[in-house]
Design a protein around this motif. Structure first.
Motif, mmCIF file in Angstrom:
data_model
loop_
_atom_site.group_PDB
_atom_site.id
_atom_site.type_symbol
_atom_site.label_atom_id
_atom_site.label_comp_id
_atom_site.label_asym_id
_atom_site.label_seq_id
_atom_site.Cartn_x
_atom_site.Cartn_y
_atom_site.Cartn_z
ATOM 1 N N PHE A 1 -0.239 6.585 -7.619
ATOM 2 C CA PHE A 1 -1.453 7.212 -7.072
ATOM 3 C C PHE A 1 -2.297 6.163 -6.334
ATOM 4 C CE2 PHE A 1 -1.499 6.177 -11.515
ATOM 5 C CZ PHE A 1 -2.612 5.394 -11.661
ATOM 6 N N HIS A 2 -3.549 6.528 -5.993
ATOM 7 C CA HIS A 2 -4.326 5.738 -5.028
ATOM 8 C C HIS A 2 -5.731 5.385 -5.525
ATOM 9 C CE1 HIS A 2 -1.532 6.217 -1.626
ATOM 10 N NE2 HIS A 2 -1.248 7.377 -2.190
ATOM 11 N N PRO A 3 -5.872 4.388 -6.387
ATOM 12 C CA PRO A 3 -7.229 3.999 -6.812
ATOM 13 C C PRO A 3 -8.076 3.496 -5.653
ATOM 14 C CG PRO A 3 -5.615 2.398 -7.588
ATOM 15 C CD PRO A 3 -4.843 3.551 -7.015
ATOM 16 N N PRO B 1 0.808 -1.225 0.000
ATOM 17 C CA PRO B 1 0.000 0.000 0.000
ATOM 18 C C PRO B 1 0.839 1.272 0.000
ATOM 19 C CG PRO B 1 0.121 -0.876 2.220
ATOM 20 C CD PRO B 1 0.881 -1.843 1.336
ATOM 21 N N GLY B 2 0.138 2.398 -0.038
ATOM 22 C CA GLY B 2 0.793 3.685 0.171
ATOM 23 C C GLY B 2 1.076 3.887 1.651
ATOM 24 N N GLY B 3 1.897 4.854 1.921
ATOM 25 C CA GLY B 3 2.292 5.124 3.305
ATOM 26 C C GLY B 3 3.564 5.931 3.259
ATOM 27 N N GLU B 4 4.555 5.496 3.983
ATOM 28 C CA GLU B 4 5.864 6.162 3.955
ATOM 29 C C GLU B 4 6.909 5.083 3.684
ATOM 30 O OE1 GLU B 4 7.222 9.190 3.780
ATOM 31 O OE2 GLU B 4 9.056 8.010 3.738
ATOM 32 N N SER B 5 7.500 5.173 2.504
ATOM 33 C CA SER B 5 8.349 4.075 2.047
ATOM 34 C C SER B 5 9.563 3.846 2.940
ATOM 35 C CB SER B 5 8.791 4.305 0.606
ATOM 36 O OG SER B 5 9.455 5.551 0.484
ATOM 37 N N SER B 6 10.120 4.908 3.511
ATOM 38 C CA SER B 6 11.308 4.706 4.350
ATOM 39 C C SER B 6 10.954 3.946 5.626
ATOM 40 C CB SER B 6 11.971 6.049 4.685
ATOM 41 O OG SER B 6 11.057 6.900 5.336
ATOM 42 N N ARG C 1 11.450 8.847 -8.049
ATOM 43 C CA ARG C 1 11.821 9.990 -7.219
ATOM 44 C C ARG C 1 10.678 10.229 -6.239
ATOM 45 N NH1 ARG C 1 15.315 14.170 -7.275
ATOM 46 N NH2 ARG C 1 16.143 13.613 -9.316
ATOM 47 N N ARG C 2 10.991 10.258 -4.961
ATOM 48 C CA ARG C 2 9.954 10.439 -3.932
ATOM 49 C C ARG C 2 9.468 11.886 -3.909
ATOM 50 N NH1 ARG C 2 12.438 10.247 0.739
ATOM 51 N NH2 ARG C 2 10.613 9.817 2.008
ATOM 52 N N ASN C 3 8.232 12.062 -3.487
ATOM 53 C CA ASN C 3 7.644 13.404 -3.276
ATOM 54 C C ASN C 3 7.928 14.334 -4.465
ATOM 55 O OD1 ASN C 3 7.017 12.367 -0.735
ATOM 56 N ND2 ASN C 3 8.888 13.168 0.163
ATOM 57 N N ALA C 4 7.814 13.799 -5.658
ATOM 58 C CA ALA C 4 8.366 14.481 -6.827
ATOM 59 C C ALA C 4 7.516 15.634 -7.331
ATOM 60 C CB ALA C 4 8.568 13.479 -7.951
ATOM 61 N N PHE D 1 -3.351 11.719 -6.278
ATOM 62 C CA PHE D 1 -1.924 11.709 -5.961
ATOM 63 C C PHE D 1 -1.724 12.346 -4.584
ATOM 64 C CE2 PHE D 1 -2.262 11.650 -10.527
ATOM 65 C CZ PHE D 1 -1.232 10.839 -10.954
ATOM 66 N N ILE D 2 -1.067 11.623 -3.681
ATOM 67 C CA ILE D 2 -0.831 12.132 -2.326
ATOM 68 C C ILE D 2 0.673 12.037 -2.040
ATOM 69 C CG2 ILE D 2 -1.391 11.866 0.126
ATOM 70 C CD1 ILE D 2 -3.927 10.229 -0.860
ATOM 71 N N ARG D 3 1.331 13.169 -2.062
ATOM 72 C CA ARG D 3 2.809 13.207 -1.908
ATOM 73 C C ARG D 3 3.449 12.092 -2.747
ATOM 74 N NH1 ARG D 3 5.199 12.688 3.122
ATOM 75 N NH2 ARG D 3 6.800 14.105 2.431
ATOM 76 N N ALA D 4 3.074 12.143 -4.010
ATOM 77 C CA ALA D 4 3.351 11.002 -4.885
ATOM 78 C C ALA D 4 4.767 11.016 -5.450
ATOM 79 C CB ALA D 4 2.354 11.021 -6.041
ATOM 80 N N THR E 1 1.240 0.617 -4.715
ATOM 81 C CA THR E 1 0.656 1.944 -4.922
ATOM 82 C C THR E 1 1.450 2.955 -4.103
ATOM 83 O OG1 THR E 1 -0.955 1.666 -3.117
ATOM 84 C CG2 THR E 1 -1.676 1.029 -5.298
ATOM 85 N N CYS E 2 1.911 3.996 -4.767
ATOM 86 C CA CYS E 2 2.597 5.115 -4.129
ATOM 87 C C CYS E 2 3.846 4.647 -3.363
ATOM 88 C CB CYS E 2 1.614 5.896 -3.267
ATOM 89 S SG CYS E 2 2.124 7.591 -3.037
ATOM 90 N N ALA E 3 3.847 4.627 -2.040
ATOM 91 C CA ALA E 3 5.007 4.098 -1.328
ATOM 92 C C ALA E 3 5.284 2.658 -1.778
ATOM 93 C CB ALA E 3 4.783 4.149 0.180
ATOM 94 N N GLY E 4 4.223 1.920 -2.106
ATOM 95 C CA GLY E 4 4.378 0.545 -2.609
ATOM 96 C C GLY E 4 5.123 0.500 -3.935
ATOM 97 N N LEU E 5 4.870 1.498 -4.788
ATOM 98 C CA LEU E 5 5.642 1.617 -6.040
ATOM 99 C C LEU E 5 7.115 1.845 -5.723
ATOM 100 C CD1 LEU E 5 6.306 2.348 -9.061
ATOM 101 C CD2 LEU E 5 5.492 4.643 -8.522
ATOM 102 N N ILE E 6 7.381 2.714 -4.739
ATOM 103 C CA ILE E 6 8.777 2.986 -4.367
ATOM 104 C C ILE E 6 9.445 1.691 -3.895
ATOM 105 C CG2 ILE E 6 10.281 4.264 -2.773
ATOM 106 C CD1 ILE E 6 8.073 6.492 -2.763
ATOM 107 N N MET E 7 8.703 0.903 -3.100
ATOM 108 C CA MET E 7 9.259 -0.363 -2.608
ATOM 109 C C MET E 7 9.597 -1.321 -3.759
ATOM 110 S SD MET E 7 9.474 -0.166 0.676
ATOM 111 C CE MET E 7 9.654 -1.847 1.245
#
Ligand SMILES: NC(=O)CC[C@H](N)C(=O)O
Length: 199
Positions: free
Chosen positions: A176-178, A49-54, A111-114, A140-143, A82-88
């Motif tokens: 983003f967050h469907p 899910p989304g969240g904070e990837s770090s 790129r985070r928070n891009a 998009f939330i801090r995407a 999704t979002c942080a999940g994409l970063i992961m």
């Protein structure tokens, strides 16, 4: 014999877990929360899910899920980030926190928070041929953005020329967050991947 449905997990260490569980329930799929290696072993596919990837990265290591997740991804488990999940899922991250690691698998650089602090949350309608003719309303939330897509992955959608969705085999990553909208098509696409019903 009726084949038992595949089990979809939602990585439940941190972030917007509930929204994905609800979205899967709306599609008639009961999600299994993934919090440890035994949970992971019981699923056929997983949503990150989304969240904070770090933070998610730290928790993955703390709960001894990083290597098992990497192994499953390498052996072909479908994963939807999704979002942080994409970063992961990204193989490369250009501005992670100090020491931040990803699971990798998706041949992209993120790129985070891009989108910058002024417009760090916004909505847009995306043209996504894989989902059909109706545009996908994206929140998009801090995407993050996908700065570059390597040769193993392909772009699924962009917004103002910036890539926000990519796919590679059984891996699907979107910035983003469907799950906070009523558009179930991204989750339906992922369920089809998990069920082995490829277009
Ligand atoms: N909505 C989100 O998941 C935001 C992602 C977050 N900015 C991160 O770097 O992980």
């Amino acid at each position: 014999m009726v084949q038992s449905p595949k089990t979809i997990g939602v990585l439940a260490l941190q972030g917007g877990v509930r929204e994905h569980v609800n979205m899967l329930a709306a599609l008639g799929r009961e999600a299994r929360l993934v919090r440890d290696p035994a949970d992971l072993a019981a699923v056929d596919g997983c949503i990150i899910p989304g969240g904070e990837s770090s933070v998610m990265d730290k928790l993955c290591r703390m709960f001894e899920l990083q290597q098992p997740l990497r192994d499953r991804i390498q052996s072909g488990m479908p994963v939807f980030g999704t979002c942080a999940g994409l970063i992961m899922l990204a193989d490369r991250i250009v501005d992670g926190m100090a020491g931040q690691e990803t699971l990798g698998g998706l041949d992209v650089t993120v790129r985070r928070n891009a989108f910058g602090s002024q417009v760090d949350s916004f909505e847009a309608d995306l043209d996504v041929p894989e989902l059909g003719p109706e545009p996908s309303h994206a929140v998009f939330i801090r995407a993050p953005i996908i700065e570059s897509v390597g040769p193993k992955a392909r772009t699924l959608a962009d917004v103002n020329g910036r890539t926000v969705a990519a796919m590679q085999g059984n891996l699907l990553g979107i910035s983003f967050h469907p799950e906070v909208t009523s558009d179930t098509r991204w989750h339906e696409l992922f369920c089809r991947i998990v069920d082995g019903i490829t277009p």
